[in-house]
Write a protein that holds these residues in place. Structure first.
Motif, short mmCIF file in Angstrom:
data_model
loop_
_atom_site.label_atom_id
_atom_site.label_comp_id
_atom_site.label_asym_id
_atom_site.label_seq_id
_atom_site.Cartn_x
_atom_site.Cartn_y
_atom_site.Cartn_z
N VAL A 457 50.68 55.77 31.66
CA VAL A 457 51.72 55.35 32.59
C VAL A 457 51.62 53.85 32.84
N SER A 458 52.79 53.19 32.90
CA SER A 458 52.82 51.75 33.16
C SER A 458 53.64 51.45 34.40
N ASP A 459 53.25 50.41 35.09
CA ASP A 459 53.98 49.89 36.25
C ASP A 459 54.88 48.78 35.72
N ASP A 460 56.20 49.04 35.72
CA ASP A 460 57.14 48.15 35.05
C ASP A 460 57.81 47.12 35.96
N CYS A 461 57.21 46.81 37.09
CA CYS A 461 57.86 45.91 38.06
C CYS A 461 58.21 44.55 37.46
N GLU A 462 57.34 44.02 36.61
CA GLU A 462 57.54 42.65 36.14
C GLU A 462 58.52 42.54 34.98
N THR A 463 58.60 43.56 34.13
CA THR A 463 59.44 43.43 32.93
C THR A 463 60.84 43.99 33.11
N THR A 464 60.95 45.20 33.67
CA THR A 464 62.27 45.83 33.76
C THR A 464 62.82 45.82 35.18
N GLY A 465 62.10 45.18 36.11
CA GLY A 465 62.62 45.03 37.47
C GLY A 465 62.20 46.11 38.43
N GLY A 466 61.56 47.17 37.96
CA GLY A 466 61.13 48.21 38.89
C GLY A 466 60.81 49.50 38.17
N GLY A 467 60.26 50.45 38.94
CA GLY A 467 59.96 51.76 38.38
C GLY A 467 58.76 51.74 37.46
N GLY A 468 58.68 52.76 36.60
CA GLY A 468 57.56 52.87 35.68
C GLY A 468 57.95 53.69 34.46
N THR A 469 57.03 53.76 33.50
CA THR A 469 57.26 54.53 32.29
C THR A 469 56.07 55.44 32.05
N LEU A 470 56.35 56.73 31.87
CA LEU A 470 55.34 57.72 31.51
C LEU A 470 55.55 58.09 30.06
N GLN A 471 54.48 58.06 29.27
CA GLN A 471 54.58 58.47 27.87
C GLN A 471 53.50 59.48 27.54
N ILE A 472 53.89 60.51 26.80
CA ILE A 472 52.95 61.52 26.31
C ILE A 472 53.01 61.44 24.80
N TRP A 473 51.88 61.22 24.16
CA TRP A 473 51.91 60.92 22.74
C TRP A 473 50.66 61.39 22.00
N ARG A 474 50.86 61.57 20.71
CA ARG A 474 49.78 61.97 19.82
C ARG A 474 49.95 61.21 18.51
N MET A 475 48.96 60.43 18.14
CA MET A 475 49.05 59.69 16.88
C MET A 475 49.01 60.66 15.70
N SER A 476 49.50 60.22 14.56
CA SER A 476 49.45 61.03 13.35
C SER A 476 48.00 61.31 12.98
N ASP A 477 47.72 62.54 12.57
CA ASP A 477 46.33 62.87 12.23
C ASP A 477 45.88 62.18 10.94
N LEU A 478 46.81 61.59 10.20
CA LEU A 478 46.44 60.84 9.00
C LEU A 478 45.67 59.57 9.37
N ILE A 479 45.77 59.17 10.64
CA ILE A 479 45.12 57.94 11.09
C ILE A 479 43.65 58.17 11.42
N TYR A 480 43.32 59.31 12.01
CA TYR A 480 41.95 59.49 12.50
C TYR A 480 41.11 60.46 11.66
N ARG A 481 41.74 61.23 10.78
CA ARG A 481 40.96 62.14 9.95
C ARG A 481 40.16 61.38 8.89
N PRO A 482 39.11 61.99 8.33
CA PRO A 482 38.31 61.31 7.29
C PRO A 482 39.19 60.86 6.13
N GLU A 483 38.90 59.67 5.61
CA GLU A 483 39.75 59.07 4.59
C GLU A 483 39.86 59.95 3.34
N GLU A 484 38.75 60.55 2.91
CA GLU A 484 38.78 61.37 1.71
C GLU A 484 39.72 62.57 1.90
N GLU A 485 39.67 63.15 3.09
CA GLU A 485 40.51 64.30 3.41
C GLU A 485 41.99 63.92 3.40
#
Length: 504
Positions: A457-485
């Motif tokens: 969650v971010s406090d967006d007061c300075e960039t968008t003038g108010g409010g906030g942004t909530l994000q729920i996310w999961r990176m691709s498993d190709l990024i963190y799995r073993p390279e050989e796999e």
């Protein structure tokens, strides 16, 4: 029966003017996005000190546009949820339901308002899409000003003061603790608390338990013990305070999931109390010379914990040996310390984050040299003060850090010594950078029920003038799995594509 299930988490647009008290060290009174837009329409938008220049705003927008274009490649799933009011904390609650393609889980947020409507604690239901389910072309098609269909408000608690920090009890995540601008820690049973309508003048909800012991405001430092129902807090009185809420938890209710009553013992006849019960501390610990900013329990003992503060110190404590520090690390950083986390997989490793823009990793077996902190490693990848650090619940060497630069970095300590030539331009250990927020990322939480899924969650007061942004996310498993796999999977996919292409 769920109430307000059709209403996305977030308050109705406020209609009153703003109240602007003196700014706090790690945050300030917010404005809603609607209010900011109304002021612009009237041509009377207020000027704020510290507001970004046009050049800086352009840079933020350019970086954000670049990030959004990469979302289908970098992420397995992402949900973007606009908040009318900023939330200074976000935490996962219990998993409620499992289905074929998604799970339903509680999510705890807050609404930090300007006083025109009450401050609230929000209990939401979140639909968490399972790995490799979401279509790549869909996850990047979101409107920044819209609420996510994956996040729905379930219940509102009118909080006495703004919510600075939320922490859930590991033994029962329906019990949460909150910090506000007061000396007390408030304990809530979110399932039995009545749903409230947040309108100006409405009475505040009554906490199920109030923890007393601080002599001055305790605003941020808060932790729940993973092994026993203990609570830890730090504050402006330079002290660390420990409570055990065992006596206030009824065994019958905690073992009976169908119980309709609160697992916090009630006072008064028939449970109809006019005041919340209070509980004094088990111990008060002195050793800091300035405000205590964060605290953390050892993953293996309710008697061992650590704290960090504006005195640039990291202190380790053991309740069995008294109220004085076991070890005091002077100059753990070159500025105020904002956050600390103890590795749940290895109780020797402790992370700290600071206003000096760095994250440092300490081994408690070798904390100092000549009284000065000697970290195992210093992680340098942020360009502003670090606000939150947390170890991954899934892999012992992985952790995240968020900062005022709007970035949430994911690091792997095991990669520090394996730095490749192609990654030479990146800070050692940094293998993923979540750049979906356009202002300071004030909090994030790994999902223990769904590894590699994070809410931020971010406090967006300075960039968008108010409010906030909530994000729920999961990176691709190709990024963190073993390279050989990963390479083996990509080769298999390539063969499949070639086979399909060769067919008439």
């Amino acid at each position: 029966m769920e109430s307000d299930e059709a209403e996305a988490a977030g308050a109705a647009s406020p209609s009153g003017g703003t109240v602007t008290p003196a700014p706090k060290k790690r945050g300030r009174k917010p404005k809603s996005k609607e209010e900011s837009q109304t002021q612009e329409e009237r041509g009377g938008k207020m000027k704020e000190s510290g507001k970004k220049t046009k050049q800086e705003e352009q840079s933020v927008d350019e970086k954000y546009t670049q990030w959004k274009g990469l979302v289908p490649i970098l992420y397995d799933w992402l949900a973007n949820h606009n908040l009318v009011w900023p939330s200074l904390s976000c935490r996962w609650g219990p998993q409620l339901e499992q289905a074929s393609y998604k799970n339903r889980q509680r999510l705890y947020l807050s609404e930090q308002t300007d006083g025109s409507v009450p401050n609230t604690l929000v209990i939401a239901n979140c639909e968490v899409v399972k790995p490799r389910v979401a279509a790549a072309e869909h996850i990047s098609q979101f409107n920044e000003e819209a609420r996510s269909p994956f996040v729905k408000k379930f219940k509102t608690i009118i909080h006495p003061g703004e919510v600075n920090r939320i922490r859930e009890l590991p033994q029962n995540s329906k019990i949460i603790a909150t910090h506000t601008d007061s000396p007390d820690v408030l304990i809530w049973d979110v399932e039995t608390q009545p749903n409230r309508h947040a309108v100006l003048g409405a009475a505040t909800s009554r906490p199920d338990l109030i923890l007393t012991g601080h002599q001055d405001n305790a605003e941020y430092a808060l932790a729940m013990c993973p092994t026993e129902p203990f609570v830890l807090s730090g504050g402006k009185d330079k002290s660390v305070v420990l409570w055990s809420i065992q006596d206030h938890i009824t065994t019958a209710a905690s073992t009976d999931s169908k119980s309709s009553g609160s697992i916090i013992k009630q006072t008064g006849e028939g449970g109809d109390k006019t005041e919340s019960p209070s509980l004094g501390p088990r111990g008060v610990y002195h050793g800091h010379d300035d405000t205590v900013e964060d605290v953390a329990f050892s993953p293996t003992s309710a008697q061992e914990f650590c704290s960090v503060g504006d005195d640039s110190c990291l202190i380790l404590w053991d309740a069995r040996t008294g109220t004085s520090p076991v070890t005091k690390v002077e100059k753990a950083h070159d500025a105020d310390l904002h956050c600390v986390d103890w590795n749940p997989h290895d109780d020797n490793l402790i992370l700290t984050g600071s206003a000096d823009n760095t994250v440092r990793l300490y081994d408690r077996r070798n904390l100092t040299s000549n009284g000065v902190g000697t970290p195992i490693y210093k992680f340098e990848g942020h360009k502003a003060a670090v606000l939150c650090v947390q170890w991954s619940p899934d892999k012992s060497s992985v952790f995240g850090s968020s900062a005022e630069d709007g970035l949430l970095n994911i690091w792997d300590y095991d990669r520090v010594s394996k730095k490749s030539d192609r990654a030479a331009k990146n800070p050692a250990g940094l293998f993923f950078q979540h750049a979906g927020h356009r202002d300071k990322v004030v909090d994030f939480h790994w999902n223990a029920e769904d590894p590699w899924t994070i809410v931020s969650v971010s406090d967006d007061c300075e960039t968008t003038g108010g409010g906030g942004t909530l994000q729920i996310w999961r990176m691709s498993d190709l990024i963190y799995r073993p390279e050989e796999e990963v390479l083996a999977e990509l080769e298999k996919f390539k063969s499949h594509v070639m086979t399909c292409a060769s067919k008439p």
